[in-house]
Scaffold this motif. Structure first.
Motif, PDB file in Angstrom:
ATOM      1  N   ALA A  35       0.829  -1.226  -0.023  1.00 56.46           N
ATOM      2  CA  ALA A  35       0.049  -0.113   0.124  1.00 56.46           C
ATOM      3  C   ALA A  35       0.917   1.321   0.127  1.00 56.46           C
ATOM      4  N   ALA A  36       1.822   1.027   0.727  1.00 56.74           N
ATOM      5  CA  ALA A  36       2.974   2.377   0.863  1.00 56.74           C
ATOM      6  C   ALA A  36       4.334   1.749   1.009  1.00 56.74           C
ATOM      7  N   ALA A  37       5.262   2.157   0.637  1.00 58.89           N
ATOM      8  CA  ALA A  37       6.597   2.078   1.109  1.00 58.89           C
ATOM      9  C   ALA A  37       7.391   3.331   1.502  1.00 58.89           C
ATOM     10  N   GLY A  38       8.227   3.259   2.661  1.00 50.71           N
ATOM     11  CA  GLY A  38       8.833   4.312   3.390  1.00 50.71           C
ATOM     12  C   GLY A  38      10.059   4.393   2.590  1.00 50.71           C
ATOM     13  N   VAL A  39      10.320   5.757   2.391  1.00 45.60           N
ATOM     14  CA  VAL A  39      11.966   6.265   1.912  1.00 45.60           C
ATOM     15  C   VAL A  39      12.779   6.695   2.855  1.00 45.60           C
ATOM     16  N   ASN A  40      13.913   6.086   3.022  1.00 46.64           N
ATOM     17  CA  ASN A  40      14.741   6.538   4.085  1.00 46.64           C
ATOM     18  C   ASN A  40      16.139   6.804   3.351  1.00 46.64           C
ATOM     19  N   PHE A  41      16.939   7.375   4.430  1.00 46.62           N
ATOM     20  CA  PHE A  41      18.427   7.707   4.067  1.00 46.62           C
ATOM     21  C   PHE A  41      19.029   6.576   3.666  1.00 46.62           C
ATOM     22  N   ALA A  42      18.903   5.313   4.420  1.00 44.92           N
ATOM     23  CA  ALA A  42      19.544   4.144   3.963  1.00 44.92           C
ATOM     24  C   ALA A  42      19.383   3.550   2.636  1.00 44.92           C
ATOM     25  N   ASP A  43      18.088   4.119   2.091  1.00 46.12           N
ATOM     26  CA  ASP A  43      18.015   3.738   0.528  1.00 46.12           C
ATOM     27  C   ASP A  43      18.810   4.586  -0.204  1.00 46.12           C
ATOM     28  N   ILE A  44      19.162   5.841   0.155  1.00 47.68           N
ATOM     29  CA  ILE A  44      20.131   6.688  -0.551  1.00 47.68           C
ATOM     30  C   ILE A  44      21.565   6.165  -0.298  1.00 47.68           C
ATOM     31  N   TYR A  45      22.101   5.802   0.941  1.00 48.76           N
ATOM     32  CA  TYR A  45      23.269   5.456   0.986  1.00 48.76           C
ATOM     33  C   TYR A  45      23.390   3.830   0.214  1.00 48.76           C
ATOM     34  N   ARG A  46      22.438   3.034   0.012  1.00 43.89           N
ATOM     35  CA  ARG A  46      22.392   1.810  -0.744  1.00 43.89           C
ATOM     36  C   ARG A  46      22.764   2.216  -1.934  1.00 43.89           C
ATOM     37  N   ARG A  47      21.681   3.023  -2.514  1.00 47.43           N
ATOM     38  CA  ARG A  47      21.927   3.370  -3.922  1.00 47.43           C
ATOM     39  C   ARG A  47      23.307   4.319  -4.344  1.00 47.43           C
ATOM     40  N   GLN A  48      23.942   4.633  -3.533  1.00 41.00           N
ATOM     41  CA  GLN A  48      25.278   5.415  -3.632  1.00 41.00           C
ATOM     42  C   GLN A  48      26.370   4.141  -3.475  1.00 41.00           C
ATOM     43  N   GLY A  49      26.052   3.278  -2.949  1.00 42.00           N
ATOM     44  CA  GLY A  49      27.092   2.198  -2.606  1.00 42.00           C
ATOM     45  C   GLY A  49      27.842   2.358  -1.419  1.00 42.00           C
ATOM     46  N   LEU A  50      27.482   3.142  -0.644  1.00 38.68           N
ATOM     47  CA  LEU A  50      28.253   3.271   0.313  1.00 38.68           C
ATOM     48  C   LEU A  50      28.476   2.337   1.454  1.00 38.68           C
ATOM     49  N   PRO A  51      29.372   2.048   2.161  1.00 35.37           N
ATOM     50  CA  PRO A  51      29.618   0.757   2.916  1.00 35.37           C
ATOM     51  C   PRO A  51      28.850   1.379   4.305  1.00 35.37           C
ATOM     52  N   PRO A  52      28.353   0.555   5.221  1.00 33.98           N
ATOM     53  CA  PRO A  52      28.028  -0.809   5.216  1.00 33.98           C
ATOM     54  C   PRO A  52      26.752  -1.048   4.204  1.00 33.98           C
ATOM     55  N   TYR A  53      26.093  -0.078   3.745  1.00 32.49           N
ATOM     56  CA  TYR A  53      24.884  -0.430   3.043  1.00 32.49           C
ATOM     57  C   TYR A  53      25.040  -0.972   1.618  1.00 32.49           C
ATOM     58  N   ALA A  54      25.989  -0.548   0.880  1.00 26.38           N
ATOM     59  CA  ALA A  54      26.358  -1.276  -0.314  1.00 26.38           C
ATOM     60  C   ALA A  54      26.001  -2.745  -0.341  1.00 26.38           C
ATOM     61  N   GLY A  55      25.254  -3.104  -1.381  1.00 23.81           N
ATOM     62  CA  GLY A  55      25.081  -4.581  -1.656  1.00 23.81           C
ATOM     63  C   GLY A  55      25.195  -4.800  -3.227  1.00 23.81           C
ATOM     64  N   ASP A  56      24.827  -6.079  -3.602  1.00 22.68           N
ATOM     65  CA  ASP A  56      24.914  -6.374  -5.046  1.00 22.68           C
ATOM     66  C   ASP A  56      23.839  -5.541  -5.964  1.00 22.68           C
ATOM     67  N   VAL A  57      24.365  -5.461  -7.172  1.00 20.26           N
ATOM     68  CA  VAL A  57      23.490  -4.652  -8.297  1.00 20.26           C
ATOM     69  C   VAL A  57      23.110  -5.669  -9.196  1.00 20.26           C
ATOM     70  N   PRO A  58      22.208  -5.653 -10.009  1.00 22.00           N
ATOM     71  CA  PRO A  58      20.930  -4.736  -9.775  1.00 22.00           C
ATOM     72  C   PRO A  58      19.994  -5.365  -8.607  1.00 22.00           C
ATOM     73  N   TYR A  59      19.459  -4.405  -8.000  1.00 29.34           N
ATOM     74  CA  TYR A  59      18.452  -4.618  -6.932  1.00 29.34           C
ATOM     75  C   TYR A  59      17.112  -3.853  -6.891  1.00 29.34           C
ATOM     76  N   VAL A  60      16.090  -4.397  -6.196  1.00 27.86           N
ATOM     77  CA  VAL A  60      14.950  -3.572  -6.185  1.00 27.86           C
ATOM     78  C   VAL A  60      15.034  -2.877  -4.852  1.00 27.86           C
TER      79      VAL A  60
END
Ligand SMILES: NC(=O)c1ccc[n+]([C@@H]2O[C@H](COP(=O)([O-])OP(=O)(O)OC[C@H]3O[C@@H](n4cnc5c(N)ncnc54)[C@H](OP(=O)(O)O)[C@@H]3O)[C@@H](O)[C@H]2O)c1
Length: 321
Positions: A35-60
């Motif tokens: 119904a709704a998804a939250g937007v968070n700073f962690a999503d930005i860090y993950r998108r930028q590939g910052l450790p420790p948030y970075a993960g494999d690409v591509p990803y949803v």
């Protein structure tokens, strides 16, 4: 079903809407119509590939949301239930797989948009104010970025514990939101230390909750009373450089911690009791959740830009339908 995918790490432009096969729930898993998804700073860090948030690409993208269970895998049976979650990858989508033990029930009195908005930031404010440093009545507490997602919730929770909030914000409009959330004193990023000294007769704050990071860290340390707690829980302005530990001695035997939500939700009980508190406060009308922006799924990049550029207040959510 449609989902927001990042093909590689980078700026907001790497986020794009794509058509995917509907996921199939395995044992112990739920398929949820989001119904709704939250937007968070962690999503930005993950998108930028910052450790420790970075993960494999591509990803949803996305890790938080609320919705209705559409199907359940073997060993689970919650079809039709209204549920919410955090720390579940792939939430910027029309449908997501949620492990049943990560899904909390949403009471009828709580809107699904509000549930999505409060899971990550609300539980963060909850553990910061009751666990990392349990605020006591009458204590002076600095809350940075008090009109932000975590900030507005933390200001209310510190206030309900009897703490005296000194709130920092960057604009008069944001200051007004912080005041309405219970802040006793309003300050800017240049003068919050002076305000903390003034309202404590020179002692300083018992604790500073700092999610801004690089820009505020030094002044935050200086705003603390003897044996005060520096709670660095984020880096909206950038990461803090290495700390010379001797500064904790000269500051008056200070404490520093860098907490994360995952270390405060280690069991299903942790998850359920924090969510129960949040939902019951919302139902009682004693915790206000401000949704500062609603975006369609194809505008996820704009939501990231707005959050990073300090243009937002309260919580941002994506609406897949
Ligand atoms: N450790 C954890 O468990 C945890 C959990 C959730 C979030 N967090 C962290 O908490 C922080 C706040 O997250 P949120 O989602 O609630 O965001 P938010 O507070 O809604 O947005 C960030 C706010 O920080 C302030 N800010 C000050 N300097 C900034 C700068 N240079 N760039 C961007 N923003 C700046 C802005 O408010 P003003 O305009 O008023 O200055 C901005 O609106 C983030 O650092 C996030 O990573 C940590």
């Amino acid at each position: 079903m449609r989902a927001v995918i990042a093909e590689k790490h980078g700026g907001p432009e790497v986020l794009r809407l794509a058509e995917r096969d509907a996921p199939v729930p395995g044992p112990g898993q739920l398929l949820v119509d989001v119904a709704a998804a939250g937007v968070n700073f962690a999503d930005i860090y993950r998108r930028q590939g910052l450790p420790p948030y970075a993960g494999d690409v591509p990803y949803v993208a996305g890790l938080e949301g609320a919705g209705t269970v559409a199907a359940a895998g073997p060993g689970t049976d919650r079809v039709g239930d209204r549920v919410a979650w955090t720390d579940v990858p792939g939430s910027y989508a029309e449908q997501v797989i949620v492990p049943a033990d990560r899904a909390v029930g949403v009471p009828e009195g709580v809107d699904l948009e509000v549930a999505a908005a409060v899971m990550l930031q609300g539980m963060t404010a909850h553990y910061l104010s009751s666990g990392t440093y349990p605020v006591a009545r009458g204590e002076a507490v600095v809350v940075h970025a008090a009109a932000g997602g975590v900030g507005l919730l933390l200001t209310q929770m510190v206030t309900r514990r009897g703490g005296v909030v000194i709130a920092t914000t960057s604009t008069p409009e944001k200051a007004e939101l912080a005041r309405n959330a219970g802040a006793a004193h309003l300050a800017g990023y240049g003068d919050f230390g002076a305000v903390a000294r003034e309202v404590t007769g020179g002692d300083g704050a018992a604790v500073v909750y700092d999610g801004v990071g690089r820009a505020t860290f030094d002044d935050s340390l200086a705003a603390l009373r003897r044996r005060g707690y520096m709670v660095l829980y984020g880096a909206a302005s950038g990461p803090v450089p290495p700390l010379e530990l001797q500064r904790l001695a000269t500051g008056g035997s200070l404490y520093v911690t860098r907490p994360t939500l995952v270390s405060y939700i280690t069991t299903r009980d942790d998850l359920v009791h924090r969510a129960d508190d949040l939902f019951s406060w919302i139902e009682q009308g004693t915790l206000a959740v401000r949704i500062g922006g609603r975006y369609p799924l194809d505008q996820a990049a704009r939501a990231h830009e707005d959050l990073a550029a300090r243009r937002t207040t309260g919580k941002l959510i994506l609406l897949p339908r």
